[in-house]
Design a protein around this motif. Structure first.
Motif, mmCIF file in Angstrom:
data_model
loop_
_atom_site.group_PDB
_atom_site.id
_atom_site.type_symbol
_atom_site.label_atom_id
_atom_site.label_comp_id
_atom_site.label_asym_id
_atom_site.label_seq_id
_atom_site.Cartn_x
_atom_site.Cartn_y
_atom_site.Cartn_z
ATOM 1 N N PRO A 1 0.791 -1.228 0.000
ATOM 2 C CA PRO A 1 0.000 0.000 0.000
ATOM 3 C C PRO A 1 0.822 1.277 0.000
ATOM 4 N N ASN A 2 0.366 2.192 -0.818
ATOM 5 C CA ASN A 2 0.883 3.560 -0.944
ATOM 6 C C ASN A 2 2.215 3.644 -1.684
ATOM 7 N N LEU A 3 2.801 2.503 -1.993
ATOM 8 C CA LEU A 3 4.096 2.565 -2.678
ATOM 9 C C LEU A 3 3.952 3.015 -4.138
ATOM 10 N N THR B 1 6.722 10.832 -5.475
ATOM 11 C CA THR B 1 5.810 11.968 -5.668
ATOM 12 C C THR B 1 5.600 12.759 -4.385
ATOM 13 N N ARG B 2 5.742 12.092 -3.217
ATOM 14 C CA ARG B 2 5.560 12.754 -1.915
ATOM 15 C C ARG B 2 6.584 12.217 -0.926
ATOM 16 N N GLN B 3 6.812 12.966 0.146
ATOM 17 C CA GLN B 3 7.742 12.589 1.220
ATOM 18 C C GLN B 3 9.096 12.082 0.688
ATOM 19 N N PRO B 4 9.736 12.804 -0.254
ATOM 20 C CA PRO B 4 11.035 12.329 -0.774
ATOM 21 C C PRO B 4 12.112 12.269 0.304
ATOM 22 N N VAL C 1 11.795 11.038 3.179
ATOM 23 C CA VAL C 1 11.696 9.733 3.864
ATOM 24 C C VAL C 1 11.933 8.589 2.877
ATOM 25 N N TYR C 2 11.282 8.673 1.700
ATOM 26 C CA TYR C 2 11.262 7.517 0.794
ATOM 27 C C TYR C 2 12.057 7.717 -0.498
ATOM 28 N N GLY C 3 12.705 8.890 -0.645
ATOM 29 C CA GLY C 3 13.513 9.129 -1.835
ATOM 30 C C GLY C 3 12.682 9.678 -2.991
ATOM 31 N N VAL D 1 11.937 -6.035 2.028
ATOM 32 C CA VAL D 1 12.649 -4.779 1.739
ATOM 33 C C VAL D 1 11.868 -3.600 2.291
ATOM 34 N N HIS D 2 12.608 -2.647 2.855
ATOM 35 C CA HIS D 2 12.028 -1.345 3.208
ATOM 36 C C HIS D 2 12.972 -0.256 2.747
ATOM 37 N N LEU D 3 12.397 0.767 2.156
ATOM 38 C CA LEU D 3 13.198 1.917 1.718
ATOM 39 C C LEU D 3 13.843 2.602 2.914
ATOM 40 N N SER D 4 13.047 2.815 3.943
ATOM 41 C CA SER D 4 13.533 3.495 5.143
ATOM 42 C C SER D 4 14.022 2.463 6.160
ATOM 43 N N ASN D 5 14.817 2.937 7.121
ATOM 44 C CA ASN D 5 15.248 2.063 8.214
ATOM 45 C C ASN D 5 14.136 2.023 9.257
ATOM 46 N N LEU E 1 9.712 -8.466 -1.367
ATOM 47 C CA LEU E 1 8.453 -7.917 -0.856
ATOM 48 C C LEU E 1 8.669 -6.679 -0.004
ATOM 49 N N ASN E 2 8.076 -5.573 -0.444
ATOM 50 C CA ASN E 2 7.901 -4.426 0.444
ATOM 51 C C ASN E 2 6.407 -4.341 0.719
ATOM 52 N N ALA E 3 6.008 -4.823 1.875
ATOM 53 C CA ALA E 3 4.581 -4.889 2.207
ATOM 54 C C ALA E 3 4.061 -3.575 2.769
ATOM 55 N N GLY E 4 4.905 -2.514 2.759
ATOM 56 C CA GLY E 4 4.454 -1.220 3.271
ATOM 57 C C GLY E 4 3.964 -1.361 4.703
ATOM 58 N N ALA E 5 2.909 -0.642 5.033
ATOM 59 C CA ALA E 5 2.408 -0.648 6.415
ATOM 60 C C ALA E 5 1.837 -2.008 6.825
ATOM 61 N N TYR E 6 1.464 -2.853 5.857
ATOM 62 C CA TYR E 6 0.979 -4.200 6.222
ATOM 63 C C TYR E 6 2.076 -5.032 6.892
ATOM 64 N N THR E 7 3.328 -4.637 6.665
ATOM 65 C CA THR E 7 4.449 -5.284 7.363
ATOM 66 C C THR E 7 4.175 -5.377 8.870
ATOM 67 N N HIS E 8 3.609 -4.308 9.401
ATOM 68 C CA HIS E 8 3.493 -4.165 10.847
ATOM 69 C C HIS E 8 2.169 -4.682 11.396
ATOM 70 N N THR E 9 1.293 -5.149 10.508
ATOM 71 C CA THR E 9 -0.057 -5.520 10.952
ATOM 72 C C THR E 9 -0.555 -6.877 10.452
ATOM 73 N N PHE F 1 6.081 1.596 16.402
ATOM 74 C CA PHE F 1 5.139 0.676 15.746
ATOM 75 C C PHE F 1 5.695 0.114 14.434
ATOM 76 N N ARG F 2 6.754 0.751 13.902
ATOM 77 C CA ARG F 2 7.357 0.225 12.671
ATOM 78 C C ARG F 2 8.459 -0.802 12.962
ATOM 79 N N HIS F 3 8.814 -0.969 14.225
ATOM 80 C CA HIS F 3 9.910 -1.895 14.551
ATOM 81 C C HIS F 3 9.476 -3.345 14.405
HETATM 82 O O1 CA2 Z 1 10.264 2.105 4.313
HETATM 83 C C1 CA2 Z 1 9.451 1.414 3.684
HETATM 84 O O2 CA2 Z 1 9.674 0.946 2.573
HETATM 85 C C2 CA2 Z 1 8.047 1.184 4.276
HETATM 86 O O3 CA2 Z 1 7.649 -0.146 3.948
HETATM 87 C C3 CA2 Z 1 7.145 2.190 3.614
HETATM 88 C C4 CA2 Z 1 5.724 2.182 4.187
HETATM 89 C C5 CA2 Z 1 5.758 2.290 5.700
HETATM 90 O O4 CA2 Z 1 4.441 2.183 6.232
HETATM 91 C C6 CA2 Z 1 6.642 1.222 6.329
HETATM 92 O O5 CA2 Z 1 6.660 1.423 7.726
HETATM 93 C C7 CA2 Z 1 8.052 1.325 5.786
HETATM 94 C C8 CA2 Z 1 4.932 3.367 3.641
HETATM 95 C C9 CA2 Z 1 4.880 3.442 2.164
HETATM 96 C C10 CA2 Z 1 4.304 4.758 1.805
HETATM 97 O O6 CA2 Z 1 4.919 5.169 0.625
HETATM 98 C C11 CA2 Z 1 4.801 6.477 0.300
HETATM 99 C C12 CA2 Z 1 5.639 6.910 -0.681
HETATM 100 C C13 CA2 Z 1 5.606 8.217 -1.064
HETATM 101 C C14 CA2 Z 1 4.704 9.095 -0.477
HETATM 102 C C15 CA2 Z 1 3.864 8.645 0.498
HETATM 103 C C16 CA2 Z 1 3.894 7.318 0.896
#
Ligand code: CA2
Length: 149
Positions: free
Chosen positions: A10-12, A17-20, A22-24, A99-103, A73-81, A110-112
């Motif tokens: 989700p949201n990947l 496009t947003r939050q560069p 955090v996510y590049g 895989v996660h983009l961020s640490n 797999l980058n499961a986004g927030a589903y990783t944590h739930t 809650f992301r740990h």
């Molecule tokens: O660091 C990661 O790759 C995450 O899986 C990204 C998830 C986050 O919930 C995980 O804790 C860590 C969030 C993906 C949201 O991606 C966006 C990208 C650009 C703008 C907004 C959201």
């Protein structure tokens, strides 16, 4: 040639496009193109999929069981739930590199927690889009060493 699924949650689709900060600034289309190109260098056939829906991600993992040799797999927030994703990975019996983009371990508590990590081959976090390519390298070594290819 072994097939690898690069699966994003989700949201990947918003990547780049947003939050560069955090996510590049690399878009998902660029991440996927880089994975396909890197896979070719490694002798892996990479296919990519993204969904914002938990059940669709479960379906993609089930389908990969018979068509693919491994999953990045980058499961986004589903990783944590998601116990559903954890169960799907465990039942697929495929090597999965998380895989996660961020640490995630340097962020909010809650992301740990990852429900993916216990059923994954390993986890790569904090290296941005490069992490996907590192995951492909890891899968290539694993598949070669396990005699799967
Ligand atoms: O660091 C990661 O790759 C995450 O899986 C990204 C998830 C986050 O919930 C995980 O804790 C860590 C969030 C993906 C949201 O991606 C966006 C990208 C650009 C703008 C907004 C959201």
């Amino acid at each position: 040639m072994s097939k690898i699924l690069v699966l994003n949650g989700p949201n990947l689709n918003l990547l780049g496009t947003r939050q560069p900060e955090v996510y590049g600034s690399t878009t998902l289309a660029m991440v996927e193109a880089n994975c396909i190109a890197h896979g070719e260098k490694l002798g892996l056939s990479v296919t990519c999929h993204q969904s914002n829906h938990e059940g669709a991600l479960v379906d993609a993992i089930h389908e990969a069981r018979t068509t693919h040799a491994g999953i990045v797999l980058n499961a986004g927030a589903y990783t944590h739930t998601s116990i559903a994703l954890m169960d799907a990975i465990a039942s697929a019996e495929l090597p999965v590199v998380e895989v996660h983009l961020s640490n995630i371990h340097a962020r909010e508590a809650f992301r740990h927690r990852s429900y993916i990590a216990p059923v994954a081959l390993g986890q790569i976090a904090g290296f941005g889009a490069q992490g996907y390519l590192m995951a492909l390298d890891a899968l290539k070594v694993h598949l070669s060493e396990s005699g799967a290819e």
